[in-house]
Design a protein around this motif. Structure first.
Motif, PDB file in Angstrom:
ATOM      1  N   LEU A  14       0.825  -1.208   0.000  1.00  0.00           N
ATOM      2  CA  LEU A  14       0.000   0.000   0.000  1.00  0.00           C
ATOM      3  C   LEU A  14       0.862   1.262   0.000  1.00  0.00           C
ATOM      4  CD1 LEU A  14      -3.027  -0.768   2.357  1.00  0.00           C
ATOM      5  CD2 LEU A  14      -3.040  -0.342  -0.115  1.00  0.00           C
ATOM      6  N   SER A  51       2.589   1.781  -3.171  1.00  0.00           N
ATOM      7  CA  SER A  51       1.746   2.048  -4.334  1.00  0.00           C
ATOM      8  C   SER A  51       1.248   3.488  -4.370  1.00  0.00           C
ATOM      9  CB  SER A  51       0.519   1.138  -4.321  1.00  0.00           C
ATOM     10  OG  SER A  51       0.921  -0.187  -4.241  1.00  0.00           O
ATOM     11  N   TYR A  52       1.296   4.118  -3.222  1.00  0.00           N
ATOM     12  CA  TYR A  52       0.662   5.431  -3.122  1.00  0.00           C
ATOM     13  C   TYR A  52       1.675   6.546  -3.323  1.00  0.00           C
ATOM     14  CZ  TYR A  52      -1.623   9.474  -1.076  1.00  0.00           C
ATOM     15  OH  TYR A  52      -2.136  10.719  -0.866  1.00  0.00           O
ATOM     16  N   TYR A  53       1.263   7.529  -4.071  1.00  0.00           N
ATOM     17  CA  TYR A  53       2.067   8.748  -4.090  1.00  0.00           C
ATOM     18  C   TYR A  53       1.164   9.940  -4.332  1.00  0.00           C
ATOM     19  CZ  TYR A  53       1.900   8.694  -9.236  1.00  0.00           C
ATOM     20  OH  TYR A  53       1.492   8.702 -10.530  1.00  0.00           O
ATOM     21  N   GLN A  54       1.636  11.082  -3.905  1.00  0.00           N
ATOM     22  CA  GLN A  54       0.817  12.289  -4.019  1.00  0.00           C
ATOM     23  C   GLN A  54       1.592  13.353  -4.784  1.00  0.00           C
ATOM     24  OE1 GLN A  54      -0.772  13.605  -0.300  1.00  0.00           O
ATOM     25  NE2 GLN A  54      -1.508  15.540  -1.173  1.00  0.00           N
ATOM     26  N   HIS A 103      -2.286   9.390  -6.194  1.00  0.00           N
ATOM     27  CA  HIS A 103      -2.188   8.430  -7.292  1.00  0.00           C
ATOM     28  C   HIS A 103      -1.607   7.112  -6.793  1.00  0.00           C
ATOM     29  CE1 HIS A 103      -3.099  11.382 -10.413  1.00  0.00           C
ATOM     30  NE2 HIS A 103      -2.347  12.220  -9.717  1.00  0.00           N
ATOM     31  N   THR A 104      -1.744   6.090  -7.641  1.00  0.00           N
ATOM     32  CA  THR A 104      -1.130   4.796  -7.309  1.00  0.00           C
ATOM     33  C   THR A 104      -0.163   4.390  -8.405  1.00  0.00           C
ATOM     34  OG1 THR A 104      -2.947   3.663  -8.399  1.00  0.00           O
ATOM     35  CG2 THR A 104      -3.105   3.952  -6.010  1.00  0.00           C
ATOM     36  N   LYS A 105       0.790   3.567  -8.014  1.00  0.00           N
ATOM     37  CA  LYS A 105       1.759   3.043  -8.978  1.00  0.00           C
ATOM     38  C   LYS A 105       2.080   1.613  -8.589  1.00  0.00           C
ATOM     39  CE  LYS A 105       5.750   4.924  -6.400  1.00  0.00           C
ATOM     40  NZ  LYS A 105       6.371   3.731  -5.854  1.00  0.00           N
ATOM     41  N   PRO A 144       4.315  -1.004  -7.067  1.00  0.00           N
ATOM     42  CA  PRO A 144       5.385  -0.838  -6.073  1.00  0.00           C
ATOM     43  C   PRO A 144       6.649  -1.646  -6.410  1.00  0.00           C
ATOM     44  CG  PRO A 144       3.706  -2.309  -5.241  1.00  0.00           C
ATOM     45  CD  PRO A 144       3.263  -1.917  -6.618  1.00  0.00           C
TER      46      PRO A 144
END
Lengths: 325, 323
Positions: B29, B32-35, B59-61, B63
């Motif tokens: 999690l 996967s997360y970035y802002q 957003h997600t990406k 990992p």
């Protein structure tokens, strides 16, 4: 699963991972890769970013940068053709156009930098030394805006016509240096003269010259001020004279006209009886002209005193004021 | 007893397992997360290859380093300073200058003089892809480009132009050159503004430039003083002239009026005289004499028949002899 089974699985897993990591490699957007097999380059260089595959262990991925790379020249003391000693600092940007060739000839960027030093510094020196200073400073023959105060203090050297100019000089360096670049798999994308400055001793002389130029300008201003103020004073004097003389002319004119009018009026009136005028005027004059300092000698034959002798009327009595001469 | 121990072991194993799973999920999690902040965009690369650009927001990406994120501040107005550095930006900013900034600002002018020029360049990143991937050292290269552009333009202007009226034109031209270079280098930067700051003659020459300004002041003062004198004296002279003219007009009118008066008086007398000339004449004569004679100092009345008296008459003080 037995203990031995676990061990075998573990070893196989590790081996698999190692093989995988030797098979797969990622190329970023900024990189390109030359694959070598036992040191020998294989196939075309890989310039596409992403995940790639190679033969594990035997083949090796050699990474090169794909971007424009920096090269900054060593500040170089160069005499120009007109024997001016200047510092010239150049910078260039280049890229590895043919990584295979680059890899073969130069091996790495360090090798490239020292080769670029040789070539670009050398070309810079050649080109600068073959041209006058002004060519490296000015771009065009654009005429400077004229200022009356600086017009004739400008150095003759600075007024010289530019044949090439800075842009063309840098193009020349770029062209000359670019000649040999393909041999190294390098593309030279740009060369710029970043700085041109006088060397210390020349700079001191230039400062002296600037000071003397400014002094001349200052002197010019001062004497111009004196000249202009004298001019204004002269204008003032002239206008004063004009005003005064014009006033004089007008006053004379007006007074004269007044006198003339008066004379005409007198003439018209007194012409009616000239003799009477003379008589009246004489009478008036006696009133003012004869005072206590005057001595009068009067005759008894005059109109006034004839009665002193006899009260009788005298026939043919003369007009009053007949002088006894 | 044995049974119980095995039971506990199994349950604790299960606990560990769940913990591991939870940890893994957490890592996934977080990875996967970035802002992306409002003034940025983010460029995502998968296995090093650029795949997409994402706008501000969460957003997600993928990992584990499979997808990586590079953030670029595209909305921010960026600035580079040449010839000085802002040490502390505040209401009263402080600036620093040292050997390095000095060599940035010292340059040759077109008339082969030397000047120090300080300037700033404001720019934005217009193409984050190019900005990140085209040049290795974009910012440093941009500095060099800016220096080369400025020196090129200053090299085509005289020091007087640079110090006085040419400033704006020079800034505009340097900006244009820099923008052209950006296009040539394709570095994803768009130049917003190029502003000249302090432009000075070199320290050693400064006093003589000031002396020129002083001389200009002196010149203006001398000229102004002369004009002041002019303005003082000319209107006064005009006033005096007007006064004289007025006076002359007054004189003329006075003359004419007096003439008219005298004339009318004469005409009046003459008219009466004509009616009785002898009487009038005698009257006037006698009236005059009666006024004149008492006023005279000495009076000698002679009979025409008496001769020889004159020589003994003392004519003291050369008296006027009147009939």
């Amino acid at each position: 699963m037995s203990g031995r089974g676990w061990i075998v699985a573990g070893v196989a897993g590790v081996l698999g991972l190692v093989t995988l990591s030797s098979t797969l490699y990622t190329v970023s957007e900024t990189e390109q890769v030359v694959i070598t097999q036992f040191g020998e380059p294989m196939g075309r260089p890989i310039t596409q970013a992403g995940l790639h595959v190679k033969v594990p262990f035997a083949q090796e991925a050699n990474f090169f940068d794909k971007r424009w790379l920096e090269w900054n020249g060593n500040p170089n003391q160069i005499p120009t053709r007109d024997k001016k000693y200047i510092w010239v600092e150049t910078y260039a940007r280049w890229r590895i156009a043919d990584p295979l060739l680059f890899f073969e000839r130069l091996r790495d960027e360090r090798g490239a930098q020292s080769r670029l030093d040789d070539i670009i510094d050398g070309e810079t020196r050649n080109v600068i030394a073959n041209h006058n200073l002004i060519e490296a400073v000015r771009v065009s023959n654009r005429a400077f805006e004229k200022y009356e105060e600086t017009e004739d203090v400008m150095e003759a050297e600075a007024m010289r016509q530019v044949e090439l100019g800075r842009d063309k000089i840098t193009r020349l360096i770029l062209e000359h240096a670019s000649h040999v670049m393909p041999d190294y798999g390098i593309e030279l994308v740009d060369v710029q003269i970043q700085r041109v400055n006088y060397i210390e001793s020349v700079q001191a002389k230039v400062f002296d010259r600037m000071i003397s130029e400014r002094k001349r300008v200052a002197d010019r201003h001062r004497s111009e001020g004196q000249g202009k103020s004298a001019e204004v004073r002269g204008k003032k004097e002239r206008e004063l004279k004009v005003i005064e003389s014009e006033a004089y002319r007008k006053t004379q004119e007006i007074a004269g006209k007044g006198d003339a009018d008066a004379a005409a009026i007198y003439a018209e009136a007194y012409n009616r009886n000239h003799e009477l005028y003379r008589f009246l005027r004489s009478m008036e004059t006696y009133r003012t002209a004869i005072d206590k300092d005057s001595s009068l000698v009067l005759s008894t034959s005059s109109d006034l005193f004839r009665y002193l002798q006899s009260p009788g009327a005298v026939a043919g009595g003369k007009g009053a004021g007949k002088a006894a001469r | 007893m044995m049974q119980e121990a095995r039971q506990r072991l199994r349950s604790s194993r299960r606990g560990l397992f769940t913990l591991a799973i939870a940890l893994l999920v957490l890592i996934v999690l977080v990875g996967s997360y970035y802002q992306v902040e409002p003034d940025e965009v983010a460029l995502v690369t998968r296995f090093g290859r650029y795949v997409r650009t994402t706008n501000p927001g969460p957003h997600t990406k993928i990992p584990f380093g499979i997808e990586r994120v590079q953030k670029v501040p595209v909305q921010r107005q960026l600035k580079q300073e040449f010839g000085f550095r802002t040490a502390r930006a505040d209401i009263q900013s402080t600036f620093e200058k040292d050997q390095r900034t000095q060599s940035e600002s010292l340059m040759l002018t077109g008339d082969l003089n030397v000047a120090t020029v300080e300037w700033i360049v404001q720019y934005k990143i217009s193409d984050p892809y190019k900005y990140l991937f085209k040049l290795r050292d974009v910012e440093e290269t941009f500095r060099l480009m800016a220096e080369a552009s400025m020196r090129t333009v200053v090299g085509d202007h005289s020091v007087t132009e640079l110090l006085t009226v040419g400033r704006e034109a020079i800034a505009a031209k340097a900006k244009e050159l820099l923008a052209n270079l950006c296009r040539l280098y394709d570095n994803g930067i768009s130049v917003q503004q190029l502003v000249l700051q302090d432009v000075d003659p070199p320290e050693a020459v400064k006093p003589s430039f000031n002396a020129v300004n002083q001389a200009i002041q002196e010149r203006e003062r001398a000229i102004n003083e002369a004009w002041a004198e002019y303005n003082q004296e000319i209107p006064r002279a005009r006033g005096l002239a007007a006064q004289k003219i007025e006076a002359a007009e007054g004189y003329a009118i006075d003359r004419v009026n007096r003439a008219k008066g005298d004339a009318q008086r004469f005409v009046a007398i003459e008219e009466q005289y004509r009616k009785a000339p002898d009487v009038t004449r005698s009257r006037i004569y006698l009236e005059t004499m009666s006024v004149v004679l008492p006023g005279a100092g000495k009076k000698l009345i002679l009979d025409e028949k008496t001769k020889g008296i004159l020589p003994v008459f003392p004519l003291a003080g050369a008296p006027e002899v009147k009939p």
